[in-house]
Write a protein that holds these residues in place. Sequence first.
Motif, PDB file in Angstrom:
ATOM      1  N   ALA A 309       0.828  -1.208   0.000  1.00 21.88           N
ATOM      2  CA  ALA A 309       0.000   0.000   0.000  1.00 21.88           C
ATOM      3  C   ALA A 309       0.862   1.257   0.000  1.00 21.88           C
ATOM      4  N   SER A 310       1.952   1.236   0.770  1.00 17.28           N
ATOM      5  CA  SER A 310       2.859   2.390   0.808  1.00 17.28           C
ATOM      6  C   SER A 310       3.502   2.622  -0.551  1.00 17.28           C
ATOM      7  N   GLN A 311       3.933   1.536  -1.199  1.00 14.07           N
ATOM      8  CA  GLN A 311       4.546   1.659  -2.516  1.00 14.07           C
ATOM      9  C   GLN A 311       3.528   2.154  -3.551  1.00 14.07           C
ATOM     10  N   LEU A 312       2.322   1.654  -3.461  1.00 13.80           N
ATOM     11  CA  LEU A 312       1.270   2.116  -4.383  1.00 13.80           C
ATOM     12  C   LEU A 312       1.031   3.620  -4.233  1.00 13.80           C
ATOM     13  N   LEU A 313       0.936   4.077  -2.990  1.00 10.70           N
ATOM     14  CA  LEU A 313       0.706   5.498  -2.740  1.00 10.70           C
ATOM     15  C   LEU A 313       1.871   6.334  -3.267  1.00 10.70           C
ATOM     16  N   THR A 314       3.094   5.862  -3.021  1.00 13.56           N
ATOM     17  CA  THR A 314       4.273   6.605  -3.485  1.00 13.56           C
ATOM     18  C   THR A 314       4.296   6.706  -5.007  1.00 13.56           C
TER      19      THR A 314
END
Length: 458
Positions: A309-314
């Motif tokens: 999820a963090s990578q997707l947001l970034t």
Amino acid sequence: MSLLPGSIRARLLIGLIVVMLGMNAALLSSSYTAARHEINEIFDAQLAQSARVLEGLLAAGTPESASVLRESLKRHGWQGMGDYDEQDEAEDQHEGAEIAATGHEYESKLAFQLLDAQGRIQAKTLSAPQAPFTRIEQGYDTVRLSGRAWRVFVLPLAQSDGTLQVGQREDIRGELEGRIAWKTVQKSLYGMPLMALLVWLVVGLGLRPLSRLTETIRARNESDLGPLAIRAPRDLRPIVTALDSLFARLQRAWSRERRFLDEAAHELRTPLAAIQLHAESLATETDPEARARSLDRLLQASNRGSHLASQLLTLARIESNEVAVALKPTALAPLLREEAALMAPLAERAGISLSLEAEPGIPAVRAEAGLLGLMLRNLIDNAIRHSPTGGTVHIRALLAAGRPTLLIEDEGPGIPASQRAAAMARFGRLSSNRQGSGLGLAICARIAEQHGAELELL
């Protein structure tokens, strides 16, 4: 704060009408002044012409000319001339009144004076003052007598040493000049409202293609991002072209976002399903060891989902340009030490050693330190994940072909040349290894692109 209205039509109308009124006012003022000047010149010429006609009649001396002269003098209320007595004066005044009733209303305002060599009045019209108009011997003069201004022409008489003075009241001249000059510009003034109406109509016709373009765009729905099917005049073609280009970019962005969401939903399904499965197992398991294993797997699935999820947001923020890229001179060596220190605990847990080396004399690069650090962390994380336990990840900064270069090497199996392009795509993973989110290298590639750098897999 602008005083002009927001409407293009209103701005054009106000601007054109103000310019038109200003230019017409200047032209009318100039025309009015020029007309009064020319009329004044005509009146001066009439004074001279009247004096020369009277001089000719006086010089002729024939019975016919005398009769014509007498009738002309009667018309202007002449006094004097030979045996001119009180009875003649009464008759002339009566005849002058009759002529004035049928002639021009300003006819009696012309005045004549006949002066001898000593400047004494020998004869004059009734409208002339008792004193001579002027003492000049020849030409034009403007005088004021008995509270009235007169324009006078003095003509020396050839047959005697006297002079003939012809005068006209300035108030009459001014009134006539103003009336004639006003008639000259009157029609132009009356035509100005019509000109304003025509300007309004022409502006409306000129802006009609813009109105059609507005209606075409307003009639579209949010999913219609195709080119505008409209025939536009030359001035509007750049706008239509720009709108078509914008719609094309929006279409690509919309397609990219839909594909991203589809891929993200698919990728999130696996860790979410794993979390649900381990949570259910933990809820039903009674054996302490089995519960501990389920809890450990639940935490791993949760960490993987959180990381994804963090990578997707970034990646979403970088691709949508939400992260501002303000390039500033950045030293590589301090940045490498800082990011390596941040990744050291992760490497230690994985049993991986980090090696840092920076050649001296590497110039600073123009970069956004936050994004460059994010790229380094993803590359180091990727190297740690693909290195065997007990291996070493080498982080080096050097000059290659005169360009600052960052080199991150691991002891993993490497990536085949045929799979390197796919590895840098979103959610790209090697078929032999399903670890990670598949977004790390995609994020790095996008950051490198924003900095004008090259990302190469070896």
